[in-house]
Structures are given as C-alpha cells and as structure tokens.
Design a protein around this motif. Structure first.
Motif, mmCIF file in Angstrom:
data_model
loop_
_atom_site.group_PDB
_atom_site.id
_atom_site.type_symbol
_atom_site.label_atom_id
_atom_site.label_comp_id
_atom_site.label_asym_id
_atom_site.label_seq_id
_atom_site.Cartn_x
_atom_site.Cartn_y
_atom_site.Cartn_z
ATOM 1 N N PHE A 48 7.957 -13.821 24.091
ATOM 2 C CA PHE A 48 9.110 -13.837 23.207
ATOM 3 C C PHE A 48 9.221 -12.367 22.656
ATOM 4 C CE2 PHE A 48 12.054 -13.674 19.404
ATOM 5 C CZ PHE A 48 13.084 -14.254 20.076
ATOM 6 N N VAL A 49 8.277 -11.036 22.409
ATOM 7 C CA VAL A 49 8.120 -9.899 22.379
ATOM 8 C C VAL A 49 6.868 -9.116 23.108
ATOM 9 C CG1 VAL A 49 9.536 -10.299 20.916
ATOM 10 C CG2 VAL A 49 7.121 -10.841 20.362
ATOM 11 N N PRO A 50 6.399 -8.688 23.621
ATOM 12 C CA PRO A 50 6.182 -8.193 24.343
ATOM 13 C C PRO A 50 4.324 -7.930 24.066
ATOM 14 C CG PRO A 50 7.083 -6.473 24.744
ATOM 15 C CD PRO A 50 8.006 -7.032 23.732
ATOM 16 N N ASN A 51 4.341 -7.674 22.586
ATOM 17 C CA ASN A 51 3.167 -7.800 22.615
ATOM 18 C C ASN A 51 2.730 -8.481 21.769
ATOM 19 O OD1 ASN A 51 2.814 -4.596 22.188
ATOM 20 N ND2 ASN A 51 4.389 -4.458 20.635
ATOM 21 N N GLY A 149 9.791 -6.530 18.115
ATOM 22 C CA GLY A 149 8.409 -6.384 18.942
ATOM 23 C C GLY A 149 7.472 -5.111 18.975
ATOM 24 N N PHE A 150 8.542 -4.180 18.216
ATOM 25 C CA PHE A 150 7.410 -3.348 18.201
ATOM 26 C C PHE A 150 8.075 -1.964 16.595
ATOM 27 C CE2 PHE A 150 8.934 -3.286 22.524
ATOM 28 C CZ PHE A 150 7.001 -3.175 23.085
ATOM 29 N N GLY A 151 6.829 -1.717 16.170
ATOM 30 C CA GLY A 151 7.237 -1.419 14.723
ATOM 31 C C GLY A 151 7.457 0.590 14.663
ATOM 32 N N GLY A 152 8.135 0.763 14.086
ATOM 33 C CA GLY A 152 8.793 2.058 14.009
ATOM 34 C C GLY A 152 10.273 2.580 14.931
ATOM 35 N N GLN A 153 10.822 1.889 15.299
ATOM 36 C CA GLN A 153 12.145 1.427 15.996
ATOM 37 C C GLN A 153 13.209 2.897 15.304
ATOM 38 O OE1 GLN A 153 13.243 -1.320 19.353
ATOM 39 N NE2 GLN A 153 11.267 -1.823 17.549
ATOM 40 N N ALA A 154 14.197 2.702 15.455
ATOM 41 C CA ALA A 154 15.169 3.485 14.811
ATOM 42 C C ALA A 154 16.348 2.294 14.186
ATOM 43 C CB ALA A 154 15.989 4.010 15.127
ATOM 44 N N TYR A 155 16.626 2.214 13.112
ATOM 45 C CA TYR A 155 17.780 1.246 13.058
ATOM 46 C C TYR A 155 19.191 1.379 13.460
ATOM 47 C CZ TYR A 155 21.164 -0.115 8.665
ATOM 48 O OH TYR A 155 21.589 -0.798 8.333
ATOM 49 N N ILE A 156 20.120 0.297 13.636
ATOM 50 C CA ILE A 156 20.691 -0.594 14.707
ATOM 51 C C ILE A 156 22.089 -0.076 13.317
ATOM 52 C CG2 ILE A 156 22.021 -1.543 15.549
ATOM 53 C CD1 ILE A 156 19.415 -2.185 17.151
ATOM 54 N N ALA A 157 22.678 0.522 13.284
ATOM 55 C CA ALA A 157 23.887 0.945 12.130
ATOM 56 C C ALA A 157 24.510 -0.388 11.885
ATOM 57 C CB ALA A 157 24.009 1.830 11.582
ATOM 58 N N THR A 158 25.023 -0.436 13.456
ATOM 59 C CA THR A 158 26.068 -1.278 14.201
ATOM 60 C C THR A 158 25.988 -2.761 13.529
ATOM 61 O OG1 THR A 158 25.062 -1.909 15.967
ATOM 62 C CG2 THR A 158 27.085 0.592 15.323
ATOM 63 N N MET A 159 24.522 -3.274 13.025
ATOM 64 C CA MET A 159 24.266 -4.675 12.315
ATOM 65 C C MET A 159 24.598 -4.870 11.215
ATOM 66 S SD MET A 159 22.866 -6.229 15.726
ATOM 67 C CE MET A 159 24.013 -5.101 15.375
#
Length: 235
Positions: A48-51, A149-159
């Motif tokens: 479902f996610v890569p890791n 799927g990954f830590g440390g990603q940038a926040y998607i403000a459009t959510m």
C-alpha cells in the motif's frame, strides 16, 4: 470550524517513526513522560506504501512499558487480514484507509468485533464523500496532510479545506468524531490544521528535532493548537 461547533480536546499523538528502533520501549516511556496523549504506530506493508515498518510483535513488546493509548495507522492492503493481530498486540484504536479495502463498512465492523475502536483515513486525493456513509462506525477520521509512506514530508496546506468540510459534516450530524491530521505537523503548520477543525495532531520529525527536547516540543505544539482552536471558535 463553525463558531457554534463544540471544541473537542486537543491531543498530541507522536509517530514513533523517527525514534530509535533499537530501544522502542524506552522511547515510548520518554514520550509518555513528555506529556503526549497517545502513540501512533505507522504500520506499513511495502505494498500500500513502499516501506515496511512495525509488525504486531514489535508493538506487543512495547505495550507493557507505558499506559498510553496505542493507535495503529494501518497503511496496508487488505487490513481485514491483519487487524486482529494488532488488537492482540495491544492497539486500542485501528485506523483503516478507505482506499485499502474493497469492503470498508465490513472492515470497520471487524475492528469493533475484534475489541478495538475504529477510525478511517483518507489519502490527500480521496474526498470526504468516500467515508460519508461509515461515519457512524468510527470515532475518528484521519485526514492525511502528506501522501502516506514516508516521514519528514512537507505539509500539504490544501488539505485544510477538506478538514473544514469534514468538521462541518460531523458537527451537522451531531457525531462525536475526532479529526486527526498526519504529515508535516510542526510549529508552523499546527495552527492552520487546528483552525480548520482538527483536534488530534500527529507529529514525528518536529518533536524529535526540537533542540529543547521532547517535553518542550509537546507543550509548544499543544499551546499553539489550543490557541488556534480558541481563535477559530470565536471567529
């Protein structure tokens, strides 16, 4: 958030992805001491996610070390096959992705039948309408503010409009549903997510990289979230 909406308590829910995996029991104790409200286990299956991350045995080994609620964020295909193992491992709440199972309604029912509390998660591209007809089966909805799927990603403000739409829906229906956000939550983003209607905030990297330590990071995030929630309530 609608000004007449009852405010649900702010909760800080750390992800242990950035923790030292060689001493996860001690890491959980440090988070409890820092004042967090629950611990989130990011369960990934490599499909479902890569890791690949935490199996039920790892979580079960950590369970005796703290009294905090454990939530398992099941980023896995066919969660209905695995979910009972995570309940047996000591997870109190299971989060199932709407995109991960053909029979979402049945799967959420299985969580309850296994003795846990049910929650549902939405990827950034998945609309609120996808879970509108299962809201009566859950106590929380997780709106992903990154792609999972990954830590440390940038926040998607459009959510944030999506969070607001969901909060308005559950308030309109009078449902006692928490709204959780996960991904890129830190001092600069927690206010926007909370103002939109989220009250359970998952933070990982932001907690562990605070130079003043976990306790400061937790109290700072909580203060920012509570201030934003109070401001939204009076707006």
């Amino acid at each position: 958030m609608p000004s007449d909406a009852p405010s649900r308590p702010i909760q800080i829910a750390p992800s242990v992805l950035p923790a030292d995996f060689s001493k996860l029991g001690e890491e959980c104790q440090a988070l409890e001491k820092a004042g967090v409200d629950r611990i989130q286990w990011d369960v990934m299956d490599g499909q479902f996610v890569p890791n690949l991350t935490f199996g039920p045995d790892v979580i079960a080994a950590c369970r005796p070390h703290v009294d905090l609620l454990f939530e398992a964020h099941l980023m896995v295909n066919t969660p209905e096959v695995l979910l009972e193992q995570y309940v047996q491992a000591g997870c109190d709440l299971l989060i199932v992705h709407a995109e991960s199972t053909v029979h979402l309604h049945r799967c959420l029912g299985q969580v309850a039948d296994a003795g846990a509390r049910a929650a549902v998660a939405l990827n950034p591209s998945t609309p609120v309408a996808a879970i509108e007809h299962v809201l009566d089966l859950v106590e929380m909805v997780l709106v992903m503010t990154v792609n999972p799927g990954f830590g440390g990603q940038a926040y998607i403000a459009t959510m944030e409009p999506k969070v607001r739409e969901l909060r308005e829906l559950v308030v309109r229906r009078g449902l006692p549903v928490d709204i959780e956000v996960d991904g890129g939550i830190g001092p600069d983003t927690i206010g926007g997510a909370t103002s939109a209607g989220a009250n359970v905030l998952v933070a990982g990297s932001a907690l562990y990289r605070d130079p003043e330590g976990l306790e400061h990071a937790v109290s700072d995030l909580r203060a920012r979230a509570e201030a934003a929630q109070a401001g939204a309530a009076t707006a």
